[in-house]
Design a protein around this motif. Sequence first.
Motif, mmCIF file in Angstrom:
data_model
loop_
_atom_site.group_PDB
_atom_site.id
_atom_site.type_symbol
_atom_site.label_atom_id
_atom_site.label_comp_id
_atom_site.label_asym_id
_atom_site.label_seq_id
_atom_site.Cartn_x
_atom_site.Cartn_y
_atom_site.Cartn_z
ATOM 1 N N GLU A 163 0.808 -1.215 0.000
ATOM 2 C CA GLU A 163 0.000 0.000 0.000
ATOM 3 C C GLU A 163 0.845 1.271 0.000
ATOM 4 O OE1 GLU A 163 -2.287 -0.476 3.519
ATOM 5 O OE2 GLU A 163 -3.570 -2.069 2.698
ATOM 6 N N ARG A 164 2.033 1.215 0.632
ATOM 7 C CA ARG A 164 2.780 2.447 0.896
ATOM 8 C C ARG A 164 4.007 2.655 0.016
ATOM 9 N NH1 ARG A 164 2.269 4.813 6.391
ATOM 10 N NH2 ARG A 164 4.412 5.504 6.017
ATOM 11 N N ILE A 165 4.627 1.554 -0.425
ATOM 12 C CA ILE A 165 5.922 1.673 -1.100
ATOM 13 C C ILE A 165 5.730 1.648 -2.610
ATOM 14 C CG2 ILE A 165 8.231 0.717 -1.348
ATOM 15 C CD1 ILE A 165 7.577 1.771 1.460
ATOM 16 N N GLN A 166 6.148 2.721 -3.272
ATOM 17 C CA GLN A 166 6.078 2.818 -4.724
ATOM 18 C C GLN A 166 7.473 2.591 -5.318
ATOM 19 O OE1 GLN A 166 3.027 3.248 -6.139
ATOM 20 N NE2 GLN A 166 2.278 3.177 -4.023
ATOM 21 N N GLY A 167 7.511 2.224 -6.600
ATOM 22 C CA GLY A 167 8.785 2.066 -7.288
ATOM 23 C C GLY A 167 9.402 0.698 -7.065
ATOM 24 N N PRO A 168 10.589 0.483 -7.633
ATOM 25 C CA PRO A 168 11.225 -0.837 -7.560
ATOM 26 C C PRO A 168 11.598 -1.225 -6.130
ATOM 27 C CG PRO A 168 12.761 0.788 -8.415
ATOM 28 C CD PRO A 168 11.422 1.463 -8.347
ATOM 29 N N LYS A 169 11.560 -2.541 -5.861
ATOM 30 C CA LYS A 169 11.844 -3.053 -4.527
ATOM 31 C C LYS A 169 12.806 -4.234 -4.608
ATOM 32 C CE LYS A 169 7.386 -3.720 -3.774
ATOM 33 N NZ LYS A 169 6.729 -2.892 -4.818
ATOM 34 N N LEU A 170 13.675 -4.319 -3.623
ATOM 35 C CA LEU A 170 14.500 -5.506 -3.400
ATOM 36 C C LEU A 170 14.086 -6.075 -2.052
ATOM 37 C CD1 LEU A 170 16.828 -7.453 -4.041
ATOM 38 C CD2 LEU A 170 18.382 -5.829 -2.934
ATOM 39 N N LEU A 171 13.369 -7.195 -2.089
ATOM 40 C CA LEU A 171 12.907 -7.845 -0.865
ATOM 41 C C LEU A 171 13.966 -8.842 -0.415
ATOM 42 C CD1 LEU A 171 10.515 -8.166 1.120
ATOM 43 C CD2 LEU A 171 9.670 -9.980 -0.368
ATOM 44 N N VAL A 172 14.381 -8.746 0.840
ATOM 45 C CA VAL A 172 15.501 -9.529 1.368
ATOM 46 C C VAL A 172 15.007 -10.432 2.497
ATOM 47 C CG1 VAL A 172 17.752 -9.379 2.493
ATOM 48 C CG2 VAL A 172 17.117 -7.695 0.755
ATOM 49 N N PHE A 173 15.468 -11.686 2.480
ATOM 50 C CA PHE A 173 15.078 -12.668 3.499
ATOM 51 C C PHE A 173 16.318 -13.510 3.792
ATOM 52 C CE2 PHE A 173 11.831 -16.259 4.520
ATOM 53 C CZ PHE A 173 11.693 -15.814 5.820
ATOM 54 N N LEU A 174 17.104 -13.090 4.785
ATOM 55 C CA LEU A 174 18.406 -13.697 5.034
ATOM 56 C C LEU A 174 18.336 -14.724 6.165
ATOM 57 C CD1 LEU A 174 20.689 -10.526 4.755
ATOM 58 C CD2 LEU A 174 20.159 -12.224 2.988
ATOM 59 N N GLY A 175 19.504 -15.347 6.428
ATOM 60 C CA GLY A 175 19.615 -16.252 7.561
ATOM 61 C C GLY A 175 19.021 -17.622 7.349
ATOM 62 N N SER A 176 18.768 -18.032 6.129
ATOM 63 C CA SER A 176 18.122 -19.308 5.830
ATOM 64 C C SER A 176 16.791 -19.444 6.571
ATOM 65 C CB SER A 176 19.029 -20.495 6.186
ATOM 66 O OG SER A 176 18.560 -21.691 5.623
ATOM 67 N N SER A 177 16.107 -18.301 6.760
ATOM 68 C CA SER A 177 14.859 -18.305 7.520
ATOM 69 C C SER A 177 13.746 -19.081 6.827
ATOM 70 C CB SER A 177 14.405 -16.870 7.777
ATOM 71 O OG SER A 177 15.362 -16.178 8.547
ATOM 72 N N LEU A 178 13.815 -19.199 5.508
ATOM 73 C CA LEU A 178 12.811 -20.000 4.805
ATOM 74 C C LEU A 178 12.818 -21.438 5.319
ATOM 75 C CD1 LEU A 178 10.710 -19.861 2.444
ATOM 76 C CD2 LEU A 178 12.506 -20.830 0.994
ATOM 77 N N GLY A 179 13.980 -21.900 5.766
ATOM 78 C CA GLY A 179 14.101 -23.263 6.248
ATOM 79 C C GLY A 179 13.309 -23.558 7.499
ATOM 80 N N ASN A 180 12.806 -22.531 8.175
ATOM 81 C CA ASN A 180 11.977 -22.749 9.353
ATOM 82 C C ASN A 180 10.566 -23.193 8.987
ATOM 83 O OD1 ASN A 180 14.080 -21.898 11.026
ATOM 84 N ND2 ASN A 180 13.432 -19.767 10.954
ATOM 85 N N PHE A 181 10.224 -23.083 7.704
ATOM 86 C CA PHE A 181 8.876 -23.427 7.244
ATOM 87 C C PHE A 181 8.873 -24.815 6.608
ATOM 88 C CE2 PHE A 181 9.116 -18.869 7.375
ATOM 89 C CZ PHE A 181 7.860 -18.444 7.773
#
Length: 335
Positions: A163-181
Amino acid sequence: MSIQTSLPKQHRLELIRVKPSEVFESETLPKTVERGLSHRPKYLLCRFIYDAIGSELFEQICDQPEYYLTRTEDAILRDHANAMVDGWDDPPTMIELGSGSSTKTRRLIEAALDRYGSLHYVPIDISGTILEDSARTLIDDYPAIRVTGIASDYDTALRVVAERIQGPKLLVFLGSSLGNFDDEDAVGLLQRIRSTLSADDRFLFGTDLVKDPTILEAAYDDSAGVTARFGKNILTRINRELGGNFDLDGFRYEARFSPEHHRVEMKLISDLEQIVTIPDLDLTVSFGAGESIHIENSHKYTPAILEQLAKQSRFLEEASWTDPDGFYRLQRWRT
């Protein structure tokens, strides 16, 4: 190299606190304990390990010699951060899921400032206190950075970003956090992340790779016993917050790699037959000798598994980086 411009400090910090989703808030410690310890097999949710003591113990885990993940990811970021943040004419907004202290993100922040001259950084974390402390440190250390911290769960915060952020984005998800799922939940999270991104946006995230089980198991059961104390902290919380009478010495901690599920499974195992009472829940729990409480999983990946995840969540891999030993991998995906 771009010239970095200094912005007035009072214009560079915004903190947004948003009530977490009903789904997130429904997973309270009492409800989780009552449901998980009444289940067969018994389980508890790993996020309840992380109170102030648990968070401090996790910081200690990251410093253990067996725990290669943090230093390996940092080395990859050190060597390749410039490439990870490149690709836009104007600076993308850098958004980080589970930012914590933002320490590991500084290599990306510095690379982006060097490349673009300024940066809007949007850290997302459930802890408003950690978020505010880290944000104030960042604006002190980097005069050309603007920080908008969002204190909420991932899904709620991503809606705020959309809703708030316009323009290009780099979304970052570090620390192998996906592995918790677990696999299904990981796909669901990736699909929700993708739904917030456009063609100009990119998703950068870290993953720990499948390797020798002895290396994996040592990383999650260090010789100093820090990880064991970390795992047992959930029992300490139950005793302190719910009036439980867990005898921590009556449980041993175990971390084992399951090749079938490509994950390290962490459990607390009862050394004897025992009965635990939790008065605040009016709950009595019986344990047989050798019976376990499943407290956490950490999934590990192969390029083939990651390719399948990208396909299921409708991402395309744009680039990837790994260490010389092939222990860890960072990848940048696009829609």
